[in-house]
Write a protein that holds these residues in place. Structure first.
Motif, PDB file in Angstrom:
ATOM      1  N   CYS A 140      53.903 -81.509  14.250  1.00 31.45           N
ATOM      2  CA  CYS A 140      54.981 -80.789  14.921  1.00 31.45           C
ATOM      3  C   CYS A 140      55.964 -80.112  13.969  1.00 31.45           C
ATOM      4  N   VAL A 141      55.744 -80.243  12.661  1.00 31.25           N
ATOM      5  CA  VAL A 141      56.679 -79.706  11.681  1.00 31.25           C
ATOM      6  C   VAL A 141      56.017 -78.621  10.840  1.00 31.25           C
ATOM      7  N   HIS A 142      56.628 -77.442  10.805  1.00 27.93           N
ATOM      8  CA  HIS A 142      56.057 -76.346  10.024  1.00 27.93           C
ATOM      9  C   HIS A 142      56.017 -76.722   8.541  1.00 27.93           C
ATOM     10  N   PRO A 143      54.883 -76.539   7.875  1.00 30.64           N
ATOM     11  CA  PRO A 143      54.733 -77.012   6.495  1.00 30.64           C
ATOM     12  C   PRO A 143      55.620 -76.308   5.472  1.00 30.64           C
ATOM     13  N   ILE A 144      56.104 -75.113   5.791  1.00 29.58           N
ATOM     14  CA  ILE A 144      56.944 -74.372   4.842  1.00 29.58           C
ATOM     15  C   ILE A 144      58.392 -74.320   5.316  1.00 29.58           C
ATOM     16  N   ARG A 145      58.601 -73.906   6.543  1.00 28.44           N
ATOM     17  CA  ARG A 145      59.972 -73.756   7.054  1.00 28.44           C
ATOM     18  C   ARG A 145      60.604 -75.089   7.455  1.00 28.44           C
ATOM     19  N   GLY A 146      59.776 -76.080   7.792  1.00 29.27           N
ATOM     20  CA  GLY A 146      60.295 -77.374   8.203  1.00 29.27           C
ATOM     21  C   GLY A 146      60.759 -77.432   9.646  1.00 29.27           C
ATOM     22  N   HIS A 162      58.805 -79.128  24.497  1.00 28.03           N
ATOM     23  CA  HIS A 162      59.545 -79.826  25.548  1.00 28.03           C
ATOM     24  C   HIS A 162      60.611 -78.950  26.193  1.00 28.03           C
ATOM     25  N   PHE A 163      61.102 -77.963  25.450  1.00 26.31           N
ATOM     26  CA  PHE A 163      62.175 -77.104  25.966  1.00 26.31           C
ATOM     27  C   PHE A 163      61.761 -75.642  25.808  1.00 26.31           C
ATOM     28  N   LYS A 164      61.256 -75.053  26.857  1.00 26.34           N
ATOM     29  CA  LYS A 164      60.858 -73.644  26.806  1.00 26.34           C
ATOM     30  C   LYS A 164      62.078 -72.736  26.707  1.00 26.34           C
ATOM     31  N   SER A 165      63.152 -73.135  27.372  1.00 22.71           N
ATOM     32  CA  SER A 165      64.421 -72.420  27.307  1.00 22.71           C
ATOM     33  C   SER A 165      65.522 -73.441  27.544  1.00 22.71           C
ATOM     34  N   TRP A 166      66.758 -73.038  27.230  1.00 23.09           N
ATOM     35  CA  TRP A 166      67.882 -73.970  27.343  1.00 23.09           C
ATOM     36  C   TRP A 166      68.650 -73.729  28.624  1.00 23.09           C
ATOM     37  N   ASN A 167      68.921 -74.808  29.341  1.00 19.44           N
ATOM     38  CA  ASN A 167      69.706 -74.750  30.573  1.00 19.44           C
ATOM     39  C   ASN A 167      70.868 -75.728  30.422  1.00 19.44           C
ATOM     40  N   LYS A 168      72.061 -75.215  30.302  1.00 21.91           N
ATOM     41  CA  LYS A 168      73.206 -76.068  29.984  1.00 21.91           C
ATOM     42  C   LYS A 168      73.512 -77.096  31.072  1.00 21.91           C
ATOM     43  N   THR A 169      73.028 -76.865  32.295  1.00 20.98           N
ATOM     44  CA  THR A 169      73.285 -77.823  33.366  1.00 20.98           C
ATOM     45  C   THR A 169      72.257 -78.948  33.380  1.00 20.98           C
ATOM     46  N   GLN A 170      71.173 -78.785  32.646  1.00 22.86           N
ATOM     47  CA  GLN A 170      70.106 -79.788  32.655  1.00 22.86           C
ATOM     48  C   GLN A 170      69.789 -80.369  31.273  1.00 22.86           C
ATOM     49  N   ASN A 171      70.016 -79.602  30.231  1.00 23.26           N
ATOM     50  CA  ASN A 171      69.605 -80.006  28.883  1.00 23.26           C
ATOM     51  C   ASN A 171      70.795 -80.439  28.037  1.00 23.26           C
ATOM     52  N   SER A 180      50.697 -80.844  17.980  1.00 22.41           N
ATOM     53  CA  SER A 180      51.156 -79.469  17.981  1.00 22.41           C
ATOM     54  C   SER A 180      50.414 -78.758  16.866  1.00 22.41           C
ATOM     55  N   THR A 181      50.311 -77.455  16.966  1.00 21.05           N
ATOM     56  CA  THR A 181      49.671 -76.691  15.890  1.00 21.05           C
ATOM     57  C   THR A 181      50.720 -76.063  14.972  1.00 21.05           C
ATOM     58  N   HIS A 207      47.490 -81.327  12.212  1.00 18.34           N
ATOM     59  CA  HIS A 207      46.901 -81.434  13.549  1.00 18.34           C
ATOM     60  C   HIS A 207      45.415 -81.742  13.467  1.00 18.34           C
ATOM     61  N   ASP A 208      44.691 -80.964  12.674  1.00 15.69           N
ATOM     62  CA  ASP A 208      43.237 -81.141  12.570  1.00 15.69           C
ATOM     63  C   ASP A 208      42.882 -82.454  11.876  1.00 15.69           C
ATOM     64  N   MET A 209      43.672 -82.835  10.885  1.00 20.48           N
ATOM     65  CA  MET A 209      43.404 -84.085  10.177  1.00 20.48           C
ATOM     66  C   MET A 209      43.583 -85.282  11.100  1.00 20.48           C
TER      67      MET A 209
END
Length: 268
Positions: free
Chosen positions: A126-132, A139-148, A167-168, A174-176
């Motif tokens: 789940c963690v990008h190997p370069i950017r981190g 889990h959160f496609k978009s942010w909703n201040k009344t729910q999230n 995650s990819t 992921h493959d390992m």
């Protein structure tokens, strides 16, 4: 009405259950009417945003199932939180991983999800190997201040490490994990060991002068034994200024590092 009263701006917030703040309004006075409209709106938005994020931080302290997570807002900006994740189970057992949470400038009046970045990057699906960057959008496609809320972000991060989630974001990891689980377990253990070795490293130049960046110092028995003894007592008996030592394994006969800095927050 006195001159002081006439010049004073009053900002009111109304809170609803489960939400840090739903509305904010400014009671204009004669003095306020002289402030350019664009500037007044900017000031209101800034105050509202800071109050909202502060309330989110308060909610984190009352959230359940977040043991081993420590977060504190940057002194320079409430939009930036420093965090440390202690792993107590799973393939990354013993790991001490640093991360930041970056809230969007328009938060919470935006659908953009806050960004979580591990520094340095961790070998994890789940963690990008370069950017981190952590793949929080699973889990959160978009942010909703009344729910999230921010505590939900933290809970997702903790869960992804306790029981490895897929995650990819890092396809190699992921493959390992799917094709060679033994090799993945070895790599995860190595990541945990490396994180412990880096725990005393200074911050990057970007955060060097921020006193809220979470620091650790070497254990000194003469200085810390007494504090450690108090920390091992039931939490409710601890003095508010005591230091808490998270239970993590750094090897036989070794002692955990010490937190340094003005303050830090441990979730329950």
């Amino acid at each position: 009405m006195s001159t002081l009263s006439a010049q004073r701006s009053v900002i009111e917030t109304e809170e609803t259950q489960g939400s840090p703040g739903s509305t904010i309004r400014m009671l204009n006075t004669e003095a306020n009417s002289k402030i350019p409209e664009y500037l007044a709106k900017t000031q209101i938005a800034s105050v509202f945003r800071e109050a909202y994020i502060t309330a989110e931080y308060s909610l984190v302290t009352n959230a359940e199932k977040l043991g081993g997570l420590y977060v504190i807002p940057s002194q320079k900006s409430c939009n930036l939180w420093f965090g440390v994740l202690f792993i107590h189970q799973g393939p990354y057992l013993g790991g001490i991983f640093r991360f930041i949470i970056q809230f969007p400038e328009a938060f919470p009046e935006t659908t953009v999800v806050p960004t979580i970045v591990f520094q340095p990057p961790v070998f994890h699906p789940c963690v990008h190997p370069i950017r981190g960057t952590f793949d929080i959008r699973r889990h959160f496609k978009s942010w909703n201040k009344t729910q999230n809320h921010a505590w939900q972000l933290l809970r997702s991060v903790r869960a992804a490490f306790n029981k490895v989630e897929m995650s990819t974001q890092n396809k190699t990891a992921h493959d390992m994990f799917l094709n060679d689980p033994d090799a993945f377990m070895s790599q995860a253990k190595l990541e945990a060991e490396h994180s412990i070795a880096r725990v005393y490293d200074p911050p990057s130049s970007e955060y060097l002068k921020d006193p809220h960046w979470i620091k650790f110092s070497q254990y000194d028995s003469k200085l810390h034994d007494q504090i450690r003894a108090k920390a091992l007592k039931p939490m409710e008996k601890l003095n508010a200024n005591s230091t808490y030592f998270p239970p993590f394994n750094t090897g036989a006969g070794s002692a955990p590092p010490i937190f340094r800095g003005t303050s830090f927050m441990r979730t329950k």
